[in-house]
Write an enzyme that holds these catalytic residues in place. Sequence first.
Site, PDB file in Angstrom:
ATOM      1  N   LYS A 262     -29.855 -58.959 -31.950  1.00 40.38           N
ATOM      2  CA  LYS A 262     -29.474 -57.980 -32.981  1.00 40.38           C
ATOM      3  C   LYS A 262     -30.687 -57.208 -33.495  1.00 40.38           C
ATOM      4  O   LYS A 262     -30.680 -55.981 -33.570  1.00 40.38           O
ATOM      5  CB  LYS A 262     -28.789 -58.685 -34.174  1.00 40.38           C
ATOM      6  CG  LYS A 262     -27.596 -59.540 -33.789  1.00 40.38           C
ATOM      7  CD  LYS A 262     -26.961 -60.225 -35.007  1.00 40.38           C
ATOM      8  CE  LYS A 262     -27.857 -61.229 -35.710  1.00 40.38           C
ATOM      9  NZ  LYS A 262     -28.154 -62.449 -34.919  1.00 40.38           N
TER      10      LYS A 262
ATOM     11  N   ARG B 234     -21.548 -62.080 -42.557  1.00 38.74           N
ATOM     12  CA  ARG B 234     -21.538 -63.357 -41.849  1.00 38.74           C
ATOM     13  C   ARG B 234     -20.384 -64.252 -42.279  1.00 38.74           C
ATOM     14  O   ARG B 234     -20.257 -65.359 -41.752  1.00 38.74           O
ATOM     15  CB  ARG B 234     -22.843 -64.108 -42.148  1.00 38.74           C
ATOM     16  CG  ARG B 234     -23.953 -63.943 -41.115  1.00 38.74           C
ATOM     17  CD  ARG B 234     -25.182 -64.626 -41.684  1.00 38.74           C
ATOM     18  NE  ARG B 234     -26.130 -65.131 -40.730  1.00 38.74           N
ATOM     19  CZ  ARG B 234     -27.223 -64.469 -40.331  1.00 38.74           C
ATOM     20  NH1 ARG B 234     -27.463 -63.250 -40.744  1.00 38.74           N
ATOM     21  NH2 ARG B 234     -28.082 -65.049 -39.524  1.00 38.74           N
TER      22      ARG B 234
ATOM     23  N   ARG C 289     -39.710 -66.658 -30.193  1.00 35.05           N
ATOM     24  CA  ARG C 289     -39.766 -65.339 -30.852  1.00 35.05           C
ATOM     25  C   ARG C 289     -40.977 -65.224 -31.788  1.00 35.05           C
ATOM     26  O   ARG C 289     -41.323 -66.165 -32.486  1.00 35.05           O
ATOM     27  CB  ARG C 289     -38.469 -65.184 -31.645  1.00 35.05           C
ATOM     28  CG  ARG C 289     -38.512 -64.194 -32.767  1.00 35.05           C
ATOM     29  CD  ARG C 289     -37.130 -63.811 -33.205  1.00 35.05           C
ATOM     30  NE  ARG C 289     -36.474 -64.803 -34.034  1.00 35.05           N
ATOM     31  CZ  ARG C 289     -35.197 -64.699 -34.430  1.00 35.05           C
ATOM     32  NH1 ARG C 289     -34.455 -63.683 -34.042  1.00 35.05           N
ATOM     33  NH2 ARG C 289     -34.679 -65.626 -35.187  1.00 35.05           N
TER      34      ARG C 289
ATOM     35  N   ARG D 207     -41.329 -67.356 -37.612  1.00 31.75           N
ATOM     36  CA  ARG D 207     -40.536 -67.776 -38.762  1.00 31.75           C
ATOM     37  C   ARG D 207     -40.461 -69.291 -38.849  1.00 31.75           C
ATOM     38  O   ARG D 207     -40.267 -69.960 -37.847  1.00 31.75           O
ATOM     39  CB  ARG D 207     -39.123 -67.197 -38.641  1.00 31.75           C
ATOM     40  CG  ARG D 207     -39.086 -65.724 -38.983  1.00 31.75           C
ATOM     41  CD  ARG D 207     -37.801 -65.063 -38.575  1.00 31.75           C
ATOM     42  NE  ARG D 207     -36.611 -65.844 -38.889  1.00 31.75           N
ATOM     43  CZ  ARG D 207     -35.376 -65.459 -38.583  1.00 31.75           C
ATOM     44  NH1 ARG D 207     -35.173 -64.323 -37.964  1.00 31.75           N
ATOM     45  NH2 ARG D 207     -34.355 -66.210 -38.906  1.00 31.75           N
TER      46      ARG D 207
ATOM     47  N   ARG E 131     -27.907 -73.157 -37.487  1.00 32.00           N
ATOM     48  CA  ARG E 131     -27.532 -71.741 -37.608  1.00 32.00           C
ATOM     49  C   ARG E 131     -26.438 -71.375 -36.615  1.00 32.00           C
ATOM     50  O   ARG E 131     -25.530 -70.604 -36.934  1.00 32.00           O
ATOM     51  CB  ARG E 131     -28.778 -70.855 -37.422  1.00 32.00           C
ATOM     52  CG  ARG E 131     -29.661 -70.855 -38.681  1.00 32.00           C
ATOM     53  CD  ARG E 131     -31.138 -70.605 -38.407  1.00 32.00           C
ATOM     54  NE  ARG E 131     -31.418 -69.356 -37.772  1.00 32.00           N
ATOM     55  CZ  ARG E 131     -32.579 -69.063 -37.169  1.00 32.00           C
ATOM     56  NH1 ARG E 131     -33.555 -69.968 -37.145  1.00 32.00           N
ATOM     57  NH2 ARG E 131     -32.766 -67.905 -36.615  1.00 32.00           N
TER      58      ARG E 131
HETATM   59  P1  ADP Z   1     -31.181 -64.622 -37.113  1.00 26.30           P
HETATM   60  O1  ADP Z   1     -32.298 -63.683 -36.704  1.00 26.30           O
HETATM   61  O2  ADP Z   1     -31.359 -65.965 -36.561  1.00 26.30           O
HETATM   62  O3  ADP Z   1     -29.834 -64.040 -36.857  1.00 26.30           O
HETATM   63  P2  ADP Z   1     -31.494 -63.912 -39.909  1.00 26.30           P
HETATM   64  O4  ADP Z   1     -32.877 -63.404 -40.037  1.00 26.30           O
HETATM   65  O5  ADP Z   1     -30.405 -62.891 -39.855  1.00 26.30           O
HETATM   66  O6  ADP Z   1     -31.381 -64.880 -38.663  1.00 26.30           O
HETATM   67  O7  ADP Z   1     -31.183 -64.908 -41.087  1.00 26.30           O
HETATM   68  C1  ADP Z   1     -32.078 -65.959 -41.426  1.00 26.30           C
HETATM   69  C2  ADP Z   1     -31.438 -66.814 -42.520  1.00 26.30           C
HETATM   70  O8  ADP Z   1     -31.207 -66.008 -43.694  1.00 26.30           O
HETATM   71  C3  ADP Z   1     -30.060 -67.390 -42.183  1.00 26.30           C
HETATM   72  O9  ADP Z   1     -30.160 -68.622 -41.478  1.00 26.30           O
HETATM   73  C4  ADP Z   1     -29.454 -67.566 -43.574  1.00 26.30           C
HETATM   74  O10 ADP Z   1     -29.986 -68.703 -44.237  1.00 26.30           O
HETATM   75  C5  ADP Z   1     -29.974 -66.332 -44.307  1.00 26.30           C
HETATM   76  N1  ADP Z   1     -29.068 -65.172 -44.190  1.00 26.30           N
HETATM   77  C6  ADP Z   1     -29.352 -63.979 -43.585  1.00 26.30           C
HETATM   78  N2  ADP Z   1     -28.315 -63.141 -43.661  1.00 26.30           N
HETATM   79  C7  ADP Z   1     -27.324 -63.805 -44.332  1.00 26.30           C
HETATM   80  C8  ADP Z   1     -25.998 -63.480 -44.715  1.00 26.30           C
HETATM   81  N3  ADP Z   1     -25.446 -62.288 -44.402  1.00 26.30           N
HETATM   82  N4  ADP Z   1     -25.287 -64.421 -45.394  1.00 26.30           N
HETATM   83  C9  ADP Z   1     -25.816 -65.605 -45.718  1.00 26.30           C
HETATM   84  N5  ADP Z   1     -27.056 -65.985 -45.379  1.00 26.30           N
HETATM   85  C10 ADP Z   1     -27.815 -65.102 -44.679  1.00 26.30           C
HETATM   86  P1  ADP Z   2     -31.455 -61.832 -33.454  1.00 24.75           P
HETATM   87  O1  ADP Z   2     -31.921 -60.709 -34.357  1.00 24.75           O
HETATM   88  O2  ADP Z   2     -30.038 -61.621 -32.972  1.00 24.75           O
HETATM   89  O3  ADP Z   2     -31.624 -63.191 -34.063  1.00 24.75           O
HETATM   90  P2  ADP Z   2     -33.740 -61.066 -31.775  1.00 24.75           P
HETATM   91  O4  ADP Z   2     -33.481 -59.615 -31.538  1.00 24.75           O
HETATM   92  O5  ADP Z   2     -34.796 -61.425 -32.750  1.00 24.75           O
HETATM   93  O6  ADP Z   2     -32.342 -61.813 -32.144  1.00 24.75           O
HETATM   94  O7  ADP Z   2     -34.046 -61.728 -30.360  1.00 24.75           O
HETATM   95  C1  ADP Z   2     -34.477 -63.091 -30.271  1.00 24.75           C
HETATM   96  C2  ADP Z   2     -35.610 -63.204 -29.257  1.00 24.75           C
HETATM   97  O8  ADP Z   2     -35.099 -62.968 -27.952  1.00 24.75           O
HETATM   98  C3  ADP Z   2     -36.727 -62.182 -29.485  1.00 24.75           C
HETATM   99  O9  ADP Z   2     -37.967 -62.826 -29.246  1.00 24.75           O
HETATM  100  C4  ADP Z   2     -36.465 -61.098 -28.449  1.00 24.75           C
HETATM  101  O10 ADP Z   2     -37.696 -60.552 -27.959  1.00 24.75           O
HETATM  102  C5  ADP Z   2     -35.734 -61.848 -27.345  1.00 24.75           C
HETATM  103  N1  ADP Z   2     -34.667 -61.048 -26.743  1.00 24.75           N
HETATM  104  C6  ADP Z   2     -33.827 -60.164 -27.367  1.00 24.75           C
HETATM  105  N2  ADP Z   2     -32.960 -59.612 -26.484  1.00 24.75           N
HETATM  106  C7  ADP Z   2     -33.242 -60.166 -25.272  1.00 24.75           C
HETATM  107  C8  ADP Z   2     -32.691 -59.993 -23.954  1.00 24.75           C
HETATM  108  N3  ADP Z   2     -31.667 -59.172 -23.709  1.00 24.75           N
HETATM  109  N4  ADP Z   2     -33.236 -60.740 -22.962  1.00 24.75           N
HETATM  110  C9  ADP Z   2     -34.261 -61.604 -23.203  1.00 24.75           C
HETATM  111  N5  ADP Z   2     -34.823 -61.807 -24.417  1.00 24.75           N
HETATM  112  C10 ADP Z   2     -34.324 -61.098 -25.448  1.00 24.75           C
END
Ligand code: ADP
Ligand code: ADP
Length: 215
Positions: free
Chosen positions: A13, A88, A127, A161, A172
């Site tokens: 994402k 979410r 990541r 992170r 998660r």
């Molecule tokens: P990821 O990259 O793994 O999708 P995020 O950066 O979006 O994770 O979120 C990290 C943490 O922040 C989540 O595990 C949760 O604790 C909190 N968080 C983020 N967005 C939301 C949301 N929309 N609702 C509730 N908690 C959230």
């Molecule tokens: P999210 O925001 O959904 O938690 P990220 O965009 O941070 O996910 O992606 C998680 C990790 O995977 C990052 O280190 C990113 O560089 C890698 N990544 C994202 N998309 C791809 C893909 N299509 N193939 C391989 N690695 C990916």
Amino acid sequence: MNIILLGPPGAGKGTQAQRLVDKHGMRQLSTGDMLRAAVKAETPVGLEAKAVMERGELVSDAIVSALIGEELDAMGPDVGAIFDGYPRTAAQAEALDAILSGRGRHLDHVIELEVDEDALVERVTGRFTCANCGKGYHDTFEQPKALGVCDKCGGTEFKRRPDDNEATVRTRMAEYRAKTAPILPIYDSRGVVTRVNGMAEMDHVTAAIERVLAV
Ligand code: ADP
Ligand code: ADP
Ligand code: ZN
């Protein structure tokens, strides 16, 4: 244009949102980023969210929906929004409807990044991001072109992170399955969901999303 990127942790994402920002001048609204900024600044929201995030559980709906509303208010009315990691829960999806309609916006697309859960732990634990500009990287899948130097800003400091460890990722993912995946039928019933293969190469995922936005 207002779009939601939906998918479990590591689905891509943030990576795809950054590309849309760079190409289309849209704005990425990541509740995760907003919460991390609040934790760092030790605001009341940050103090409440810190432990919840470290466990990989969800922060309260009221907190994240308020953050989204504030961020939208700070944007120009014509700037497109990419919701990354929000909504979410069903309650957040309902709140987003009110937030958008109250600002004369409407939801154009929900893009679900479909991924194989087995690949996500490696994606998340490998990541890292540029400490200066936030550009995302990966130990295996996307290293900076010059070792130790950010492609985008030339920065040389990177960060990881604290919640990107295997145990927290598993929590998660369970939260995603239990609370987030069930909101898809709401959007399906409105005909706004497109599913994109998130296991494809990053550039292919981007191309698939571009095709959705061009419709
Ligand atoms: P990821 O990259 O793994 O999708 P995020 O950066 O979006 O994770 O979120 C990290 C943490 O922040 C989540 O595990 C949760 O604790 C909190 N968080 C983020 N967005 C939301 C949301 N929309 N609702 C509730 N908690 C959230
Ligand atoms: P999210 O925001 O959904 O938690 P990220 O965009 O941070 O996910 O992606 C998680 C990790 O995977 C990052 O280190 C990113 O560089 C890698 N990544 C994202 N998309 C791809 C893909 N299509 N193939 C391989 N690695 C990916
Ligand atoms: Zn950078």
